[in-house]
Design an enzyme around this catalytic site. Structure first.
Site, mmCIF file in Angstrom:
data_model
loop_
_atom_site.group_PDB
_atom_site.id
_atom_site.type_symbol
_atom_site.label_atom_id
_atom_site.label_comp_id
_atom_site.label_asym_id
_atom_site.label_seq_id
_atom_site.Cartn_x
_atom_site.Cartn_y
_atom_site.Cartn_z
ATOM 1 N N ARG A 45 0.743 -1.305 0.149
ATOM 2 C CA ARG A 45 -0.110 0.056 -0.002
ATOM 3 C C ARG A 45 0.878 1.047 0.072
ATOM 4 O O ARG A 45 0.222 2.179 0.530
ATOM 5 C CB ARG A 45 -0.900 -0.194 1.263
ATOM 6 C CG ARG A 45 -2.010 -1.187 0.967
ATOM 7 C CD ARG A 45 -3.170 -0.761 1.850
ATOM 8 N NE ARG A 45 -4.411 -1.827 2.030
ATOM 9 C CZ ARG A 45 -5.198 -1.752 1.062
ATOM 10 N NH1 ARG A 45 -5.373 -1.013 0.196
ATOM 11 N NH2 ARG A 45 -6.252 -2.710 1.105
ATOM 12 N N GLY B 120 -8.903 2.639 -5.999
ATOM 13 C CA GLY B 120 -8.719 4.193 -6.025
ATOM 14 C C GLY B 120 -7.463 4.800 -5.688
ATOM 15 O O GLY B 120 -7.024 5.765 -6.394
ATOM 16 N N ASP C 298 -13.988 -4.016 -3.939
ATOM 17 C CA ASP C 298 -14.773 -3.276 -3.581
ATOM 18 C C ASP C 298 -15.798 -2.729 -4.588
ATOM 19 O O ASP C 298 -17.047 -1.926 -4.343
ATOM 20 C CB ASP C 298 -14.406 -1.902 -2.884
ATOM 21 C CG ASP C 298 -13.642 -2.304 -1.372
ATOM 22 O OD1 ASP C 298 -13.941 -3.512 -1.172
ATOM 23 O OD2 ASP C 298 -12.980 -1.572 -1.103
ATOM 24 N N ARG D 103 -24.869 -14.131 16.605
ATOM 25 C CA ARG D 103 -23.366 -14.578 16.408
ATOM 26 C C ARG D 103 -22.831 -13.531 15.373
ATOM 27 O O ARG D 103 -23.540 -13.241 14.319
ATOM 28 C CB ARG D 103 -23.454 -15.978 16.155
ATOM 29 C CG ARG D 103 -23.719 -16.908 17.171
ATOM 30 C CD ARG D 103 -22.731 -16.967 18.177
ATOM 31 N NE ARG D 103 -22.689 -18.082 19.044
ATOM 32 C CZ ARG D 103 -23.468 -17.977 20.220
ATOM 33 N NH1 ARG D 103 -24.123 -16.726 20.701
ATOM 34 N NH2 ARG D 103 -23.732 -19.033 21.240
HETATM 35 O O1 F6P Z 1 -9.985 -2.005 -0.738
HETATM 36 C C1 F6P Z 1 -10.007 -3.597 -0.792
HETATM 37 C C2 F6P Z 1 -10.165 -4.052 0.707
HETATM 38 O O2 F6P Z 1 -10.511 -5.468 0.737
HETATM 39 C C3 F6P Z 1 -11.346 -3.396 1.411
HETATM 40 O O3 F6P Z 1 -12.690 -3.825 1.032
HETATM 41 C C4 F6P Z 1 -10.792 -3.618 2.891
HETATM 42 O O4 F6P Z 1 -11.472 -2.551 3.845
HETATM 43 C C5 F6P Z 1 -9.513 -3.217 2.622
HETATM 44 O O5 F6P Z 1 -9.045 -3.510 1.463
HETATM 45 C C6 F6P Z 1 -8.643 -4.114 3.837
HETATM 46 O O6 F6P Z 1 -7.193 -3.693 3.540
HETATM 47 P P1 F6P Z 1 -5.958 -4.500 3.921
HETATM 48 O O7 F6P Z 1 -5.680 -5.731 3.271
HETATM 49 O O8 F6P Z 1 -4.896 -3.586 4.053
HETATM 50 O O9 F6P Z 1 -6.157 -4.844 5.492
#
Ligand code: F6P
Length: 373
Positions: free
Chosen positions: A74, A111, A135, A291
């Site tokens: 990231r 994005g 997403d 749950r």
């Molecule tokens: O953007 C894709 C995604 O899977 C989102 O749905 C989720 O909130 C996020 O990435 C989780 O990110 P990471 O893999 O960094 O925990």
């Protein structure tokens, strides 16, 4: 002269990334005689100049494989932690682009990647992107690859949760990925027949959800499935967030130096535990046992669906055509059965949320699904 292209995958991984790498690489090599290299681990690999040759052999056998053979991260070019400090590494990227004699850099991502790609394009690099994310929230494209696979996984999970919820007369709250956009939750919730669907775009009222569940009990159905997006918020949380946004805006206008950091952290903390809290509230309000199942990264793993392989292959292939034509600074968007080059300026920062009155929202309501409002 045949072109040399570099490919990287950035942001969260997504099923279909390897199919897209293969689509770009094979079309580029077979049709245009291009040479293709990959950068490892997203923009970090580009900064550190960690490359792999992606010739015919490497591109074989990856179509059906999940994740990304290139690795991902990231990291952002303009804000990268190096040696414990955050640096703008854009100039290093420009140097490595030139050192590798690239004619184009192909960035596969969601994005965040589109924004980073635009920055590099504004620095003069020939950049072209593909839209990936489970997403499905990248603007200007019909759909992103990865979404269909995750939709299938989340729907199957809801199907499986149905039988156990039914046997135990329980509420099962299933958390589905999506911090800002509810496509995955709404799509799988409709396909799996969830009784309640909560998405970030529609703030929920827990009393309304509890009443819908009690209504089901009165109708003889003493179990319920609640599909909730990671980023769904209650009406109270949504009002608190809006009030904080207003305060931040006012403070900025008045040029105050206050950062509101503590309030933002507190708000985020509250949000992060919302699914467990919701489950407890529903238990108290309905008297039914509840749950929680958090699907998490299961939704991003494993073999891509046929639809994602097809989409990623055709967008990847169209990407190689655009590189050959010298069309840069664009994302290769899915448009119907074809592909369209959309300027990155129109894509970056343009998150695709579910608009009010979208057909999926309307059909969920018509079949009696409660959306928490
Ligand atoms: O953007 C894709 C995604 O899977 C989102 O749905 C989720 O909130 C996020 O990435 C989780 O990110 P990471 O893999 O960094 O925990």
């Amino acid at each position: 002269m045949a072109k040399q292209i570099g490919i990287l995958t950035a942001g969260g991984d997504s099923p279909g990334l390897n199919a897209a790498i293969r689509g770009v690489g094979k079309t580029g090599q077979n049709f245009y005689g291009m040479s293709v290299i990959g950068f490892k681990d997203g923009f970090r690999g580009l900064v550190e100049n960690r490359t792999v040759r992606l010739d015919g052999g490497c591109l074989s056998g990856i179509l059906t494989v999940g994740g990304t053979v290139l690795g991902t991260s990231r990291d952002k070019p303009h804000k990268m932690t190096v040696g414990g400090k955050v640096h703008d590494m854009t100039d290093v990227i420009v140097e490595n682009y030139e050192a590798n004699h690239l004619d184009a850099l192909v960035c596969l991502g969601g994005g965040g990647t589109q924004k980073n790609a635009l920055r590099l394009s504004q620095k003069g690099l020939n950049v072209i992107t593909l839209p990936k994310t489970i997403d499905n929230d990248v603007g200007m494209t019909d759909v992103t690859f990865g979404f269909d696979t995750a939709l299938g996984i989340a729907t199957e999970a809801i199907d499986r949760l149905h039988s156990t919820a039914h046997s135990h007369h329980r509420i099962i709250v299933v958390e589905i990925m999506g911090h800002r956009a509810g496509w995955l939750t709404l799509g799988s919730g409709i396909a799996g027949g969830a009784d309640v669907i909560l998405i970030p775009e529609i703030a929920y009222d827990v009393d309304i959800i509890a009443e819908a569940i009690r209504n089901r009990v009165r109708g003889g159905k003493n179990f319920s499935i609640v599909a909730v997006a990671e980023g769904a918020v209650s009406k109270d949380e949504s009002a608190a967030a809006e009030a904080l946004e207003r305060r931040i805006l006012e403070a900025t206008e008045k040029k105050e130096r206050r950062t509101h950091k503590a309030e933002l952290v507190e708000l985020e903390k509250k949000r992060s535990g919302h699914t467990l809290r919701l489950s407890q509230q529903l238990e108290e309000l309905t008297g039914l046992e509840a749950r929680v199942t958090i699907l998490g990264h299961l939704q991003r793993g494993g073999t891509p669906s046929a639809a994602d392989r097809l989409l990623a292959t055709r967008l990847g292939s169209a990407c190689a055509d655009l590189v050959e034509q010298g069309v840069y600074g664009v994302m290769v968007a899915a448009r119907g059965e074809g592909a369209e080059a959309v300027p990155l300026e129109q894509v970056a920062g343009n998150r695709k949320l579910i608009p009010p009155g979208h057909p999926w929202i309307e059909c969920a309501r018509r079949v009696g699904t409660n959306l928490g409002d």
